[in-house]
Design a protein around this motif. Sequence first.
Motif, PDB file in Angstrom:
ATOM      1  N   GLU A 137       1.087  13.986 -10.560  1.00 45.51           N
ATOM      2  CA  GLU A 137       2.166  13.051 -10.852  1.00 45.51           C
ATOM      3  C   GLU A 137       1.827  11.672 -10.313  1.00 45.51           C
ATOM      4  O   GLU A 137       0.815  11.476  -9.634  1.00 45.51           O
ATOM      5  CB  GLU A 137       3.475  13.571 -10.261  1.00 45.51           C
ATOM      6  CG  GLU A 137       3.931  14.896 -10.873  1.00 45.51           C
ATOM      7  CD  GLU A 137       5.274  15.340 -10.347  1.00 45.51           C
ATOM      8  OE1 GLU A 137       5.865  14.609  -9.507  1.00 45.51           O
ATOM      9  OE2 GLU A 137       5.748  16.419 -10.757  1.00 45.51           O
ATOM     10  N   ARG A 138       2.695  10.714 -10.604  1.00 44.41           N
ATOM     11  CA  ARG A 138       2.434   9.322 -10.217  1.00 44.41           C
ATOM     12  C   ARG A 138       2.285   9.177  -8.715  1.00 44.41           C
ATOM     13  O   ARG A 138       1.402   8.467  -8.236  1.00 44.41           O
ATOM     14  CB  ARG A 138       3.560   8.431 -10.738  1.00 44.41           C
ATOM     15  CG  ARG A 138       3.609   8.347 -12.250  1.00 44.41           C
ATOM     16  CD  ARG A 138       4.970   7.816 -12.731  1.00 44.41           C
ATOM     17  NE  ARG A 138       5.025   7.796 -14.187  1.00 44.41           N
ATOM     18  CZ  ARG A 138       5.269   8.849 -14.944  1.00 44.41           C
ATOM     19  NH1 ARG A 138       5.474  10.026 -14.375  1.00 44.41           N
ATOM     20  NH2 ARG A 138       5.297   8.759 -16.251  1.00 44.41           N
ATOM     21  N   ALA A 139       3.145   9.849  -7.971  1.00 42.10           N
ATOM     22  CA  ALA A 139       3.076   9.757  -6.509  1.00 42.10           C
ATOM     23  C   ALA A 139       1.750  10.306  -5.994  1.00 42.10           C
ATOM     24  O   ALA A 139       1.176   9.776  -5.035  1.00 42.10           O
ATOM     25  CB  ALA A 139       4.241  10.513  -5.878  1.00 42.10           C
ATOM     26  N   ASP A 140       1.241  11.357  -6.628  1.00 34.86           N
ATOM     27  CA  ASP A 140      -0.039  11.930  -6.225  1.00 34.86           C
ATOM     28  C   ASP A 140      -1.177  10.958  -6.502  1.00 34.86           C
ATOM     29  O   ASP A 140      -2.088  10.795  -5.677  1.00 34.86           O
ATOM     30  CB  ASP A 140      -0.296  13.236  -6.985  1.00 34.86           C
ATOM     31  CG  ASP A 140       0.789  14.262  -6.753  1.00 34.86           C
ATOM     32  OD1 ASP A 140       1.246  14.373  -5.603  1.00 34.86           O
ATOM     33  OD2 ASP A 140       1.184  14.939  -7.706  1.00 34.86           O
ATOM     34  N   TYR A 141      -1.153  10.313  -7.661  1.00 34.98           N
ATOM     35  CA  TYR A 141      -2.206   9.367  -8.033  1.00 34.98           C
ATOM     36  C   TYR A 141      -2.237   8.201  -7.058  1.00 34.98           C
ATOM     37  O   TYR A 141      -3.297   7.827  -6.540  1.00 34.98           O
ATOM     38  CB  TYR A 141      -1.959   8.873  -9.454  1.00 34.98           C
ATOM     39  CG  TYR A 141      -3.000   7.899  -9.961  1.00 34.98           C
ATOM     40  CD1 TYR A 141      -4.149   8.350 -10.595  1.00 34.98           C
ATOM     41  CD2 TYR A 141      -2.830   6.524  -9.810  1.00 34.98           C
ATOM     42  CE1 TYR A 141      -5.109   7.461 -11.068  1.00 34.98           C
ATOM     43  CE2 TYR A 141      -3.780   5.634 -10.272  1.00 34.98           C
ATOM     44  CZ  TYR A 141      -4.911   6.102 -10.901  1.00 34.98           C
ATOM     45  OH  TYR A 141      -5.867   5.211 -11.351  1.00 34.98           O
ATOM     46  N   VAL A 142      -1.076   7.609  -6.797  1.00 35.08           N
ATOM     47  CA  VAL A 142      -1.008   6.459  -5.897  1.00 35.08           C
ATOM     48  C   VAL A 142      -1.427   6.853  -4.484  1.00 35.08           C
ATOM     49  O   VAL A 142      -2.196   6.136  -3.830  1.00 35.08           O
ATOM     50  CB  VAL A 142       0.413   5.855  -5.898  1.00 35.08           C
ATOM     51  CG1 VAL A 142       0.553   4.782  -4.817  1.00 35.08           C
ATOM     52  CG2 VAL A 142       0.733   5.262  -7.271  1.00 35.08           C
ATOM     53  N   ALA A 143      -0.937   7.995  -4.006  1.00 42.28           N
ATOM     54  CA  ALA A 143      -1.282   8.433  -2.645  1.00 42.28           C
ATOM     55  C   ALA A 143      -2.780   8.679  -2.512  1.00 42.28           C
ATOM     56  O   ALA A 143      -3.398   8.288  -1.515  1.00 42.28           O
ATOM     57  CB  ALA A 143      -0.503   9.699  -2.298  1.00 42.28           C
ATOM     58  N   ALA A 144      -3.385   9.308  -3.521  1.00 37.12           N
ATOM     59  CA  ALA A 144      -4.814   9.605  -3.456  1.00 37.12           C
ATOM     60  C   ALA A 144      -5.648   8.330  -3.489  1.00 37.12           C
ATOM     61  O   ALA A 144      -6.604   8.177  -2.725  1.00 37.12           O
ATOM     62  CB  ALA A 144      -5.204  10.530  -4.609  1.00 37.12           C
ATOM     63  N   LYS A 145      -5.302   7.398  -4.373  1.00 39.05           N
ATOM     64  CA  LYS A 145      -6.055   6.156  -4.479  1.00 39.05           C
ATOM     65  C   LYS A 145      -5.895   5.308  -3.215  1.00 39.05           C
ATOM     66  O   LYS A 145      -6.868   4.723  -2.708  1.00 39.05           O
ATOM     67  CB  LYS A 145      -5.588   5.362  -5.703  1.00 39.05           C
ATOM     68  CG  LYS A 145      -5.981   5.974  -7.029  1.00 39.05           C
ATOM     69  CD  LYS A 145      -7.487   5.902  -7.247  1.00 39.05           C
ATOM     70  CE  LYS A 145      -7.890   6.424  -8.608  1.00 39.05           C
ATOM     71  NZ  LYS A 145      -9.354   6.336  -8.851  1.00 39.05           N
ATOM     72  N   PHE A 146      -4.683   5.233  -2.695  1.00 37.95           N
ATOM     73  CA  PHE A 146      -4.421   4.449  -1.485  1.00 37.95           C
ATOM     74  C   PHE A 146      -5.181   5.051  -0.299  1.00 37.95           C
ATOM     75  O   PHE A 146      -5.850   4.330   0.462  1.00 37.95           O
ATOM     76  CB  PHE A 146      -2.927   4.419  -1.202  1.00 37.95           C
ATOM     77  CG  PHE A 146      -2.503   3.404  -0.175  1.00 37.95           C
ATOM     78  CD1 PHE A 146      -1.953   2.198  -0.548  1.00 37.95           C
ATOM     79  CD2 PHE A 146      -2.660   3.657   1.184  1.00 37.95           C
ATOM     80  CE1 PHE A 146      -1.567   1.262   0.395  1.00 37.95           C
ATOM     81  CE2 PHE A 146      -2.286   2.733   2.132  1.00 37.95           C
ATOM     82  CZ  PHE A 146      -1.735   1.526   1.739  1.00 37.95           C
ATOM     83  N   ALA A 147      -5.081   6.369  -0.134  1.00 38.86           N
ATOM     84  CA  ALA A 147      -5.757   7.023   0.989  1.00 38.86           C
ATOM     85  C   ALA A 147      -7.274   6.896   0.875  1.00 38.86           C
ATOM     86  O   ALA A 147      -7.965   6.699   1.887  1.00 38.86           O
ATOM     87  CB  ALA A 147      -5.354   8.498   1.039  1.00 38.86           C
ATOM     88  N   ALA A 148      -7.807   6.992  -0.344  1.00 36.08           N
ATOM     89  CA  ALA A 148      -9.255   6.891  -0.522  1.00 36.08           C
ATOM     90  C   ALA A 148      -9.759   5.498  -0.193  1.00 36.08           C
ATOM     91  O   ALA A 148     -10.785   5.344   0.491  1.00 36.08           O
ATOM     92  CB  ALA A 148      -9.626   7.262  -1.957  1.00 36.08           C
TER      93      ALA A 148
END
Length: 308
Positions: A137-148
């Motif tokens: 989901e959108r929250a997963d995409y943003v969290a993964a990109k931000f954390a990476a």
Amino acid sequence: MPTESPMPTGSTTPAAAPGGAYIHNIGYRHYDGPRLGRAYARRSLFSQSLRGAYGLGRSAKTKVLPMLLFAVMCLPAAIMVAVAVFTKAAALPVGYTHYAIYLQAVIGLYLAAQAPQSVSRDLRFKTVPLYFSRPIERADYVAAKFAAMASALFVLTAAPLVVLYVGALLAKMDFLDQTKGLGQGLVSTTLLSLLFAGIGLVVSALTPRRGFGVAAVIAVLTIPYGAVTAVQGIASVQGSESAVGWLGLFSPITLIDGVQASFLGGTTSFPNGLAPSTAAGFVYLLVTLIAIAGSYALLMRRYRKAGL
């Protein structure tokens, strides 16, 4: 209409049906394997994005710039260590919390090169809706990109601190002082990584063109810093020393500089080494945390629609 005749599983021979019709088994099978779900997809996206930030798993030419910048970040630390060991110095020439401030240009170049690569390609080639189809989901995409992106920056900024720490111990400097300094430096680089990752990704997500994203990130980091530094110099010359500390709130790198000077035992790069007052130090920390949270919120808003 002819009725379908049953076929044995795995048969590739057409089965005859009444009326001369044929049913062909083309080998489709229902998937009965494990379903790894959102958590696995989120971890995979994080891992892929982090590796991509250093060109791992990609072509050789994509590794050149990030690895070169990583070497540039570590080289001054290695030189300082060699000098400290050879001369048996009692202290390192640069504090742990201030090392990243000195090499801010290298960090800015790395962010400008890798933040657009992380998100702009997905926007340009319309792959974002595919990520959001299922199960991510959108929250997963943003969290993964931000954390990476934050993790990639942390590796870039923390590695030279480890080099300094090991060199300090080899030079037989005080263990407790060096360990404390390393801890303070890691806190400073963590804040810097989160802040810069948020800013870089927000700016990069505004355009699908990687070149525009690179230029925009460089502008956002350098223009405010140049303006703040110039105005601080003018204020210092005119005797407005109290204004020097407050002016640092308007640039990302001076924000981190003020926080590390107020709470992590460092010194600032402000004119005459002026540090923010105690009250200003808490404002610096608050503004830094708000900027990090605000960047994340803006990314969530940017990816609200799947058909970007």
